[in-house]
Write a protein that holds these residues in place. Structure first.
Motif, short mmCIF file in Angstrom:
data_model
loop_
_atom_site.label_atom_id
_atom_site.label_comp_id
_atom_site.label_asym_id
_atom_site.label_seq_id
_atom_site.Cartn_x
_atom_site.Cartn_y
_atom_site.Cartn_z
N PHE A 1 -8.49 21.18 -28.48
CA PHE A 1 -8.78 20.85 -29.75
C PHE A 1 -8.36 21.89 -30.92
O PHE A 1 -8.67 21.77 -31.84
CB PHE A 1 -10.31 20.44 -29.91
CG PHE A 1 -10.87 19.33 -29.33
CD1 PHE A 1 -10.10 18.26 -28.64
CD2 PHE A 1 -12.09 19.24 -28.92
CE1 PHE A 1 -10.53 17.46 -27.58
CE2 PHE A 1 -12.90 18.12 -28.10
CZ PHE A 1 -11.95 17.16 -27.52
N GLU B 1 -3.92 16.07 -27.73
CA GLU B 1 -4.33 14.90 -27.51
C GLU B 1 -3.97 13.64 -28.26
O GLU B 1 -3.21 13.72 -29.16
CB GLU B 1 -5.89 15.20 -28.14
CG GLU B 1 -6.70 16.52 -27.68
CD GLU B 1 -6.91 16.43 -26.06
OE1 GLU B 1 -7.08 15.22 -25.54
OE2 GLU B 1 -7.20 17.59 -25.56
N HIS B 2 -4.36 12.50 -27.33
CA HIS B 2 -3.90 10.97 -28.24
C HIS B 2 -5.45 10.73 -28.71
O HIS B 2 -6.44 10.47 -28.12
CB HIS B 2 -3.74 10.02 -27.16
CG HIS B 2 -2.43 10.33 -26.47
ND1 HIS B 2 -1.32 10.14 -26.90
CD2 HIS B 2 -2.11 10.97 -25.06
CE1 HIS B 2 -0.14 10.61 -26.05
NE2 HIS B 2 -0.83 11.26 -25.19
N LYS B 3 -5.36 10.75 -30.23
CA LYS B 3 -6.44 10.49 -30.89
C LYS B 3 -6.51 9.21 -31.60
O LYS B 3 -5.50 8.43 -31.97
CB LYS B 3 -6.47 11.74 -32.07
CG LYS B 3 -6.33 13.02 -31.40
CD LYS B 3 -6.69 14.32 -32.31
CE LYS B 3 -5.97 14.27 -33.41
NZ LYS B 3 -4.07 14.39 -33.03
N MET B 4 -7.77 9.04 -32.35
CA MET B 4 -8.05 7.76 -32.99
C MET B 4 -7.18 7.76 -34.45
O MET B 4 -6.62 6.64 -34.72
CB MET B 4 -9.52 7.98 -33.24
CG MET B 4 -10.06 6.61 -34.17
SD MET B 4 -11.89 6.83 -34.77
CE MET B 4 -12.09 5.18 -35.22
N GLY B 5 -7.18 8.90 -34.91
CA GLY B 5 -6.22 9.11 -36.11
C GLY B 5 -5.54 10.46 -36.18
O GLY B 5 -5.39 11.23 -35.10
N ILE B 6 -5.33 10.98 -37.45
CA ILE B 6 -4.39 12.09 -37.75
C ILE B 6 -3.48 12.42 -36.56
O ILE B 6 -3.50 13.43 -36.13
CB ILE B 6 -5.18 13.27 -38.08
CG1 ILE B 6 -6.26 13.78 -36.94
CG2 ILE B 6 -5.88 13.09 -39.32
CD1 ILE B 6 -6.99 15.31 -37.23
N GLU C 1 -6.49 1.02 -42.89
CA GLU C 1 -7.09 1.20 -41.49
C GLU C 1 -6.59 2.51 -41.04
O GLU C 1 -7.50 3.17 -40.53
CB GLU C 1 -6.59 0.05 -40.49
CG GLU C 1 -5.22 -0.01 -40.25
CD GLU C 1 -4.93 0.92 -38.77
OE1 GLU C 1 -5.75 1.20 -38.08
OE2 GLU C 1 -3.71 1.26 -38.97
N VAL D 1 -9.36 4.69 -42.62
CA VAL D 1 -10.34 4.80 -41.83
C VAL D 1 -10.43 5.40 -40.42
O VAL D 1 -11.23 6.26 -40.23
CB VAL D 1 -10.55 3.26 -41.42
CG1 VAL D 1 -12.06 3.29 -40.68
CG2 VAL D 1 -10.82 2.30 -42.62
N ARG D 2 -9.38 5.47 -39.94
CA ARG D 2 -9.26 6.47 -38.65
C ARG D 2 -9.07 7.70 -38.72
O ARG D 2 -9.65 8.52 -38.34
CB ARG D 2 -8.00 5.89 -37.79
CG ARG D 2 -8.28 4.36 -37.16
CD ARG D 2 -6.98 3.90 -36.25
NE ARG D 2 -5.78 3.65 -36.97
CZ ARG D 2 -4.64 4.23 -37.15
NH1 ARG D 2 -4.72 5.55 -36.25
NH2 ARG D 2 -3.71 4.08 -37.70
N ASP D 3 -8.26 8.20 -39.86
CA ASP D 3 -7.93 9.58 -40.20
C ASP D 3 -9.12 10.18 -40.61
O ASP D 3 -9.62 11.44 -40.36
CB ASP D 3 -6.78 9.85 -41.48
CG ASP D 3 -5.62 9.48 -40.80
OD1 ASP D 3 -5.32 9.31 -39.64
OD2 ASP D 3 -4.54 9.28 -41.56
N SER D 4 -10.04 9.34 -41.50
CA SER D 4 -11.24 9.96 -42.04
C SER D 4 -12.36 10.51 -41.08
O SER D 4 -13.30 11.22 -41.32
CB SER D 4 -11.89 9.16 -43.05
OG SER D 4 -11.97 7.84 -42.72
N ARG D 5 -12.26 9.67 -39.93
CA ARG D 5 -13.31 9.68 -39.09
C ARG D 5 -13.58 11.15 -38.34
O ARG D 5 -14.55 11.44 -38.42
CB ARG D 5 -13.16 8.71 -38.09
CG ARG D 5 -14.32 8.67 -36.97
CD ARG D 5 -15.68 8.13 -37.85
NE ARG D 5 -16.67 8.22 -36.79
CZ ARG D 5 -17.46 9.34 -36.44
NH1 ARG D 5 -17.28 10.49 -37.01
NH2 ARG D 5 -18.45 9.17 -35.87
N ILE D 6 -12.52 11.78 -38.04
CA ILE D 6 -12.66 13.23 -37.52
C ILE D 6 -13.28 14.30 -38.54
O ILE D 6 -14.02 15.01 -37.91
CB ILE D 6 -11.24 13.78 -37.25
CG1 ILE D 6 -11.33 14.94 -36.34
CG2 ILE D 6 -10.53 14.01 -38.54
CD1 ILE D 6 -12.08 14.88 -35.04
#
Lengths: 596, 596
Positions: free
Chosen positions: B202, B255-260, B430, B433-438
């Motif tokens: 990470f 990593e394959h991530k939700m966002g960013i 959207e 939403v995904r980027d902000s989650r981290i």
């Protein structure tokens, strides 16, 4: 790493012990053959399909998604095989009438099935998700000839159905639909033949490779029809004409979405496509509502499914992951050196109990609503049918909004349990967060549900249905009074019902002076009613735990564990209701217009 | 469709009118050259960079993401050009000391810059995001030789920095870090030379193609060091050795991530990599905290950035999208036939005001915290420095958690404004939403922040810092008493502070009998304190609006609009605090262990 195992024993406990479904079935001749053992067997088989066949396709569905070409949509690897197994298992026919070749089982089992399917693979579940709704529309509004053509195909799963409502300019406002239907001369045995022209968007399963034929139910407008929703008709437009030739229905592309990548969300073009009116001209929305109400409850079950998937995966990971010593360890813990399972840390326990209490509460409400749906259709007593239908009318928008919001928010909160791993694709929870998000939007946004609840369900009949529902909920509070251990549940539920009554009166009083007041606080009214229902569910779960009916469902959680979950809900989650009821009863709360 | 335009005038209004930053700067010799006009010019230029250069790369960053090969990481299209422009603009040096070649501007302007960058492209902003923290660590803990090697590179942006903490088994629990450092003989002019071996995960920007060199700050353990966090040292390990050769630092994958997706989240392998200890042996965590505290405030600013991006995009879309007639139209509306902008519908107005009030409140708190950070460093009065540092100690975990939670949740709520379009990639929300989650996860999860707040910041000093902060907040309530229109703000703020004091006493009292009590309710205490700060911010914004200082900032919202936002926050959002304070003061609230 993400898995789904259907909690069949817990589902059965709720259905047969907490809600006493067998008593309800016994009172309905159409369902009298059904007993708890048969229900257990159906759920066990459904659980095996969901956990063993469907869940393993979930990650591939997300990562590979659907592909589009001018020839049509290809679903992700494993989807076709899973659908074949679904059809071979007879699952499409589960709740279809035995007269129509179905299994004649109650809606409640179908809802439990779809909870499991959505939990296992939400994207895949979109394809059969509208099958039962399409079946109902054709059954109730189709001519005998149309039924002969399509009912068998739907019941067997040989064909799937779609609901074609949305157009680029017509989302929440279906009155703006422009798709045209033109009556054509010719063979009319199947009903009024029409040619349909127009574009539809966001059509789930508008094209795919799971079935050869697809039955589109298309909201459209006949020439000369009135503007707005009162000029909408419904047409059945098949992908293949009865002679087997391709109809002029084209999928022009699919959306790239935040989640449910396995579901093809299609842009559809109808180019003088052949179809038939279904139901009366200009009464299309009424016919479609049959499908939309079923769809709303299915969406509600998606929320419950996501809640369950998030809960069981978070619980498992929290027990495996070791970080830091806990300030306090469980009394029976082996005093190992080194870091403890994060499930022992208070912040994680709080999250896990939050998920568990929501899952239990929402599932109890959901199954109750489904039992009422069956009673509304099958109960021999007309008054009971009417009361059940009234309850369902209120419960539907609440269940849709409450469960989908809690499903998504709980998945989002669960992600914290994994920390950084939660944000990484491999662990699956971030897919649950993305997949669950759509359920708050489609089949009427959650804001639209709140308006439906407040205006049509609570106010338009002067509060009669609401008070009938409250009276039934109050019976649970009364039942809890008989046991000292259940007093807090009785008190909390009674308080919720009193606040609901207060809010109802405030809405009725405020409405005449200020037409916008119910709309401004609609979200709070829905949240308040949702919490009142949760208070009822936790009370009922707790009472069952205390009374401990025998025999217990083998493999279900212990009475203590059910009671802990319900108590957590009561103590930690229910206080949130006060904020919502407080706003709901404040007519003067200003909400200015925004300067552009 | 998604755009970002930095709200420079509103930012300046908050900074110079609401918070009166120029008075603070004038009192600090190091910043006395800075005036409101210079600050305005810096923010205007930063806003142009963020809006015109960076924001256009946001969608490509998400959709194409980073690519990895054994040779290293390639960033998405446009990222390198944006970084060159960033360096050419002198932005890396903004808040670096002028002695070190920086511009010597205050942290508050750097924080405002990073708010804009995160709003424009969160993924890209991860690369320079740790630059200032790495600069601080090298500045304060590096030998003169190490400074000569790396400080200039960091200040100019020629090199970027990373923070290498996490290992697979060591996430929130850094005591489990295993990476080894071995002291090697040889040339020691740069400090104690070490060879570092181990794996880190990470690692944001662990490799990339924006700069030639990368300065890794690696948490590691010397041979024979004590177990746990007290045996951790810090090493500086460059990607390129001083002789220009590649060091044995390898990026094994991303990593394959939700966002960013634009941010390369790297798996790093150190293979007897050459480096130097930085700071004292076994005191690595203390040195690293310098970087982590800066990082936490940067993450807090990401929350504010996402709030702003969600708010301005939702507002624009709601004004454009026409659906249904509104129940009530604005008094000055042109009575056009057909559907109205959805911004007129109460459910959408409520969402939009929620976003706006949160954005305004969080930004005011954020800038105040940054002003205090500058005072803690530069104020000539030692007592003022100490007080400011005490405030910052409390504000940091609250800002990190509160702003990131509201940033993510607001983006998620904003998605509803778009309906189905919100779920589709093309509209951009959207992604937000995904980027902000981290941001709720990294730099210490929000749960870890709550524990830090309650244990280290509120309880460990007997509440002294908390009461000093409360006293300063109470001054705002007193100031509001002078105007009748501001009484509700004064009352609400005073009530929040009283509840905070009650909770503090309950925590102190409960702690001795029940060590776990503060941990069980930590999330609520943080949320309560967060709401108290919001009450302060809305009061201060409202008082400024009522007093209307002249000259107004050109282009900023009108005093009425600021007042409407603050009033909405007070009436609709602040009541949520009562649920949190109520739980925070209930020591007996049970939180059982979960049966495995």
């Amino acid at each position: 790493m993400w898995t789904y195992q259907a909690p069949v024993a817990d589902m059965l406990h709720l259905l047969t012990r907490v809600l006493d479904a067998p008593a309800s079935w016994a009172a309905q001749p159409a369902l009298a053959d059904l007993d708890a053992d048969t229900a257990a067997e159906v759920l066990a088989q459904a659980g095996r399909f969901a956990g063993e066949v469907l869940a393993p396709t979930n990650a591939a569905g997300d990562q590979q998604g659907c592909t589009w070409s001018p020839a049509g949509v290809t679903t992700p690897p494993g989807f076709r095989a899973a659908y074949r197994a679904f059809v071979d298992g007879g699952w499409p026919a589960l709740a279809c009438s035995s007269d129509a070749g179905g299994q004649g089982l109650p809606q409640v089992l179908n809802m439990a099935l779809f909870e499991m399917l959505a939990a296992a693979n939400h994207g895949w579940t979109m394809y059969p998700g509208l099958l039962h709704g399409a079946y109902e529309v054709v059954l109730h509004h189709g001519t005998p000839e149309l039924k002969a053509l399509y009912l068998d195909q739907l019941v067997s799963g040989e064909a799937l159905g779609t609901m074609c409502l949305t157009e680029p300019q017509a989302g929440s406002d279906l009155g703006l639909v422009r798709t045209q239907a033109t009556v054509v001369a010719g063979e009319a045995a199947n009903g009024v033949p029409v040619q349909v022209s127009g574009s539809k968007i966001f059509i789930s399963g508008g094209d795919h490779d799971l079935t050869v034929n697809i039955v589109h139910l298309v909201l459209c407008r006949l020439a000369g029809a009135p503007a707005g929703t009162k000029g909408l008709s419904l047409a059945l437009v098949p992908k293949l004409r009865p002679d087997g030739a391709r109809n002029t229905v084209v999928c022009d592309g699919i959306e790239h979405k935040m989640g449910i990548h396995g579901s093809a969300t299609c842009q559809m073009r109808f180019d003088a496509a052949d179809g038939w009116l279904i139901g009366e001209p200009h009464r299309g929305l009424a016919a479609m509502f049959l499908m939309m109400n079923a769809a709303r409850l299915h969406v509600a079950m998606q929320g419950v499914g996501h809640l369950e998937a998030a809960t069981q995966n978070a619980w498992r990971y929290a027990n495996e992951r070791l970080q830091m010593r806990a300030a306090v360890r469980p009394a029976d813990a082996v005093a190992a050196p080194g870091p403890d399972p994060i499930a022992w840390h208070p912040a994680m326990r709080r999250t896990l109990w939050t998920l568990q209490a929501r899952t239990d509460g929402c599932r109890a409400i959901a199954y109750w609503c489904a039992l009422l749906l069956d009673e509304a259709e099958h109960h021999p007593d007309a008054a009971r049918r009417a009361t059940a239908a009234g309850h369902v009318a209120i419960l539907t928008p609440v269940a849709k909004s409450l469960f989908t919001e809690l499903g998504h928010r709980s998945a989002d909160e669960a992600l914290q349990v994994w920390g950084g791993y939660g944000y990484v694709r491999d662990y699956g929870i971030e897919q649950t967060v993305r997949d669950s998000r759509i359920a708050m939007v489609y089949e009427g946004t959650n804001e639209i549900q709140a308006i439906d609840l407040v205006q049509r369900k609570l106010l338009d009949d002067g509060g009669a249905r609401a008070r009938a529902l409250m009276a039934d909920l109050a019976a649970e509070a009364a039942a809890c009074r008989s046991r000292p251990a259940l007093q807090p549940f009785a008190d909390a539920l009674a308080q919720q019902l009193a606040l609901w009554e207060q809010a109802l009166q405030a809405l009725q009083a405020g409405r005449s002076a200020d037409a916008e007041h119910p709309l401004r606080v609609a979200d709070d009214v829905l949240a308040g009613v949702g919490h009142a229902l949760l208070a009822w569910a936790w009370a009922r779960i707790a009472r069952t735990a205390v009374q401990a009916p025998q025999p217990a469902v083998p493999g279900a959680r212990s009475a203590d564990q059910w009671l802990q979950s319900a108590t957590f809900g009561l103590q930690w989650l229910l206080p949130q209701a006060q904020v919502h009821w407080q706003r709901a009863t404040q007519p003067g709360l200003a909400l200015p217009f925004l300067a552009a």
